[in-house]
Write a protein that holds these residues in place. Structure first.
Motif, PDB file in Angstrom:
ATOM      1  N   ASP A  20       6.010   8.126  -1.623  1.00 17.77           N
ATOM      2  CA  ASP A  20       5.390   6.816  -1.420  1.00 17.77           C
ATOM      3  C   ASP A  20       3.875   6.986  -1.400  1.00 17.77           C
ATOM      4  OD1 ASP A  20       4.645   4.264  -0.799  1.00 17.77           O
ATOM      5  OD2 ASP A  20       6.041   4.029   0.875  1.00 17.77           O
TER       6      ASP A  20
ATOM      7  N   SER B 159       1.752   4.580  -1.790  1.00 14.44           N
ATOM      8  CA  SER B 159       1.094   3.415  -1.180  1.00 14.44           C
ATOM      9  C   SER B 159       0.949   3.583   0.332  1.00 14.44           C
ATOM     10  CB  SER B 159       1.873   2.137  -1.485  1.00 14.44           C
ATOM     11  OG  SER B 159       3.131   2.159  -0.838  1.00 14.44           O
TER      12      SER B 159
ATOM     13  N   THR C 252       8.164   7.841  -7.535  1.00 14.50           N
ATOM     14  CA  THR C 252       7.320   7.174  -6.553  1.00 14.50           C
ATOM     15  C   THR C 252       7.955   5.843  -6.161  1.00 14.50           C
ATOM     16  OG1 THR C 252       6.027   6.002  -8.208  1.00 14.50           O
ATOM     17  CG2 THR C 252       5.252   8.210  -7.574  1.00 14.50           C
ATOM     18  N   GLN C 253       7.252   5.097  -5.297  1.00 14.58           N
ATOM     19  CA  GLN C 253       7.769   3.801  -4.870  1.00 14.58           C
ATOM     20  C   GLN C 253       7.916   2.852  -6.055  1.00 14.58           C
ATOM     21  OE1 GLN C 253       4.757   4.930  -4.137  1.00 14.58           O
ATOM     22  NE2 GLN C 253       3.334   3.386  -4.900  1.00 14.58           N
TER      23      GLN C 253
ATOM     24  N   LEU D 240      11.514   2.787  -7.180  1.00 19.42           N
ATOM     25  CA  LEU D 240      12.472   2.527  -6.109  1.00 19.42           C
ATOM     26  C   LEU D 240      13.708   1.769  -6.590  1.00 19.42           C
ATOM     27  CD1 LEU D 240      12.791   3.150  -3.128  1.00 19.42           C
ATOM     28  CD2 LEU D 240      11.685   0.983  -2.612  1.00 19.42           C
TER      29      LEU D 240
ATOM     30  N   LYS E 257       9.754   9.876   1.383  1.00 23.76           N
ATOM     31  CA  LYS E 257      10.708   8.948   1.998  1.00 23.76           C
ATOM     32  C   LYS E 257      12.073   9.072   1.347  1.00 23.76           C
ATOM     33  CE  LYS E 257       7.426   5.443   3.508  1.00 23.76           C
ATOM     34  NZ  LYS E 257       7.096   4.005   3.475  1.00 23.76           N
TER      35      LYS E 257
END
Length: 103
Positions: A92, A94, A77-78, A81, A100
């Motif tokens: 992502d 959020s 997930t983000q 990152l 992405k």
């Protein structure tokens, strides 16, 4: 994306004098370890269809070991990152669960 369950190898103690076999063994151990880190691991990617209609172009899911009838998204997930490489994909959450690519 590296595997999360890779354990660091035991590194042998170096001999007092240079030994080519020792160096060869050490580099082989390190090579195998780095190959494990670079391996993305078991990830299933497939197009999902329901009654002939495409539901998801790509599905990155894995069975949950605790509950074999449940599947979980296996993408980072983000939050991950900073650990991703350029070109890695992530989920992502959020931004409304958007797939992405890190640039």
């Amino acid at each position: 994306m590296a595997q999360k369950n890779v354990k660091a190898p035991f590194l042998p103690v170096a001999p007092v004098e240079y030994d080519a076999r020792f160096v060869d063994q050490l580099t082989n151990i390190l090579r195998l370890y780095f190959n494990q880190l670079d391996n993305a691991g078991p990830i299933a990617a497939a197009t999902q269809r329901v009654n002939g209609e495409i539901v998801a172009g790509l599905s990155f899911i894995q069975p949950d070991p605790a509950n074999p009838n449940t599947f979980t998204v296996s993408l980072p997930t983000q939050a991950d990152l900073s650990n991703l490489r350029v070109g890695d994909i992530y989920y992502d959450t959020s931004a409304g669960n958007v797939l992405k690519v890190k640039v």
